[in-house]
Design an enzyme around this catalytic site. Sequence first.
Site, PDB file in Angstrom:
ATOM      1  N   CYS A   4       0.847  -1.198   0.000  1.00 29.47           N
ATOM      2  CA  CYS A   4       0.000   0.000   0.000  1.00 29.47           C
ATOM      3  C   CYS A   4       0.889   1.258   0.000  1.00 29.47           C
ATOM      4  O   CYS A   4       1.755   1.412   0.871  1.00 29.47           O
ATOM      5  CB  CYS A   4      -0.910  -0.024   1.225  1.00 29.47           C
ATOM      6  SG  CYS A   4      -1.790   1.506   1.515  1.00 29.47           S
ATOM      7  N   HIS A  99      -8.735   7.626   3.056  1.00 28.61           N
ATOM      8  CA  HIS A  99      -8.102   8.950   3.084  1.00 28.61           C
ATOM      9  C   HIS A  99      -9.142  10.027   2.845  1.00 28.61           C
ATOM     10  O   HIS A  99     -10.102   9.834   2.107  1.00 28.61           O
ATOM     11  CB  HIS A  99      -6.963   9.066   2.067  1.00 28.61           C
ATOM     12  CG  HIS A  99      -7.306   8.627   0.682  1.00 28.61           C
ATOM     13  ND1 HIS A  99      -7.373   7.304   0.334  1.00 28.61           N
ATOM     14  CD2 HIS A  99      -7.594   9.330  -0.439  1.00 28.61           C
ATOM     15  CE1 HIS A  99      -7.679   7.199  -0.950  1.00 28.61           C
ATOM     16  NE2 HIS A  99      -7.836   8.419  -1.440  1.00 28.61           N
ATOM     17  N   HIS A 101      -9.393  13.727   1.324  1.00 30.92           N
ATOM     18  CA  HIS A 101      -8.810  14.845   0.598  1.00 30.92           C
ATOM     19  C   HIS A 101      -9.263  16.132   1.289  1.00 30.92           C
ATOM     20  O   HIS A 101     -10.466  16.309   1.547  1.00 30.92           O
ATOM     21  CB  HIS A 101      -9.325  14.887  -0.849  1.00 30.92           C
ATOM     22  CG  HIS A 101      -8.933  13.714  -1.687  1.00 30.92           C
ATOM     23  ND1 HIS A 101      -7.879  13.740  -2.566  1.00 30.92           N
ATOM     24  CD2 HIS A 101      -9.469  12.472  -1.789  1.00 30.92           C
ATOM     25  CE1 HIS A 101      -7.775  12.569  -3.182  1.00 30.92           C
ATOM     26  NE2 HIS A 101      -8.739  11.776  -2.729  1.00 30.92           N
TER      27      HIS A 101
HETATM   28  P1  AMP Z   1      -8.082   8.644  -4.549  1.00 31.65           P
HETATM   29  O1  AMP Z   1      -8.027   8.701  -6.056  1.00 31.65           O
HETATM   30  O2  AMP Z   1      -9.289   9.278  -3.950  1.00 31.65           O
HETATM   31  O3  AMP Z   1      -7.818   7.243  -4.051  1.00 31.65           O
HETATM   32  O4  AMP Z   1      -6.872   9.558  -4.055  1.00 31.65           O
HETATM   33  C1  AMP Z   1      -5.559   9.107  -4.051  1.00 31.65           C
HETATM   34  C2  AMP Z   1      -4.694  10.334  -4.044  1.00 31.65           C
HETATM   35  O5  AMP Z   1      -3.384   9.943  -3.678  1.00 31.65           O
HETATM   36  C3  AMP Z   1      -4.576  11.042  -5.411  1.00 31.65           C
HETATM   37  O6  AMP Z   1      -5.067  12.377  -5.289  1.00 31.65           O
HETATM   38  C4  AMP Z   1      -3.078  10.993  -5.706  1.00 31.65           C
HETATM   39  O7  AMP Z   1      -2.602  12.179  -6.314  1.00 31.65           O
HETATM   40  C5  AMP Z   1      -2.488  10.791  -4.318  1.00 31.65           C
HETATM   41  N1  AMP Z   1      -1.182  10.158  -4.281  1.00 31.65           N
HETATM   42  C6  AMP Z   1      -0.800   9.012  -4.886  1.00 31.65           C
HETATM   43  N2  AMP Z   1       0.475   8.717  -4.595  1.00 31.65           N
HETATM   44  C7  AMP Z   1       0.922   9.700  -3.770  1.00 31.65           C
HETATM   45  C8  AMP Z   1       2.170   9.972  -3.125  1.00 31.65           C
HETATM   46  N3  AMP Z   1       3.230   9.163  -3.254  1.00 31.65           N
HETATM   47  N4  AMP Z   1       2.254  11.083  -2.351  1.00 31.65           N
HETATM   48  C9  AMP Z   1       1.194  11.904  -2.208  1.00 31.65           C
HETATM   49  N5  AMP Z   1      -0.002  11.696  -2.788  1.00 31.65           N
HETATM   50  C10 AMP Z   1      -0.142  10.615  -3.568  1.00 31.65           C
HETATM   51 ZN    ZN Z   2      -2.278   1.198   3.715  1.00 30.17          ZN
END
Ligand code: AMP
Ligand code: ZN
Length: 112
Positions: A4, A99, A101
């Site tokens: 993850c 998560h 946002h």
């Molecule tokens: P979701 O699409 O709602 O699952 O959101 C996942 C979020 O994680 C997206 O907005 C991505 O830009 C963000 N994300 C993915 N990898 C990373 C990372 N290594 N560091 C920070 N944000 C990330």
């Molecule tokens: Zn996790």
Amino acid sequence: MENCIFCKIIRGEIPTVKAYEDDEMLVFSDIAPIANIHLLAIPKEHFKTVQELDGGRAALVGRMLQKIGAHAHEWGLDGGFRIISNQGEAAGQTVPHLHFHLLGGEPLPWGN
Ligand code: AMP
Ligand code: ZN
């Protein structure tokens, strides 16, 4: 969880820009921001969606929301902000670790 991305961030295996951390929660900058301020707030415990909440996790999520409210100002989320949490792939969830946002730092249009 071994593979993850967010668990790797929690373990320090992937670098990130942290805004806040305590024993149960991490807040860091989204790597692909869609607003002036775009943070992600995650529990340190790995689970995917609110459909996996039990009493303990529900209390954890409640504390997370309380801390988001308490720290919003210092994170630059002045004048209002938006909390979005995608639940499952059909909703756009790409990382299977719950998560929130946190979007703000500017007037926001509706939608994402
Ligand atoms: P979701 O699409 O709602 O699952 O959101 C996942 C979020 O994680 C997206 O907005 C991505 O830009 C963000 N994300 C993915 N990898 C990373 C990372 N290594 N560091 C920070 N944000 C990330
Ligand atoms: Zn996790």
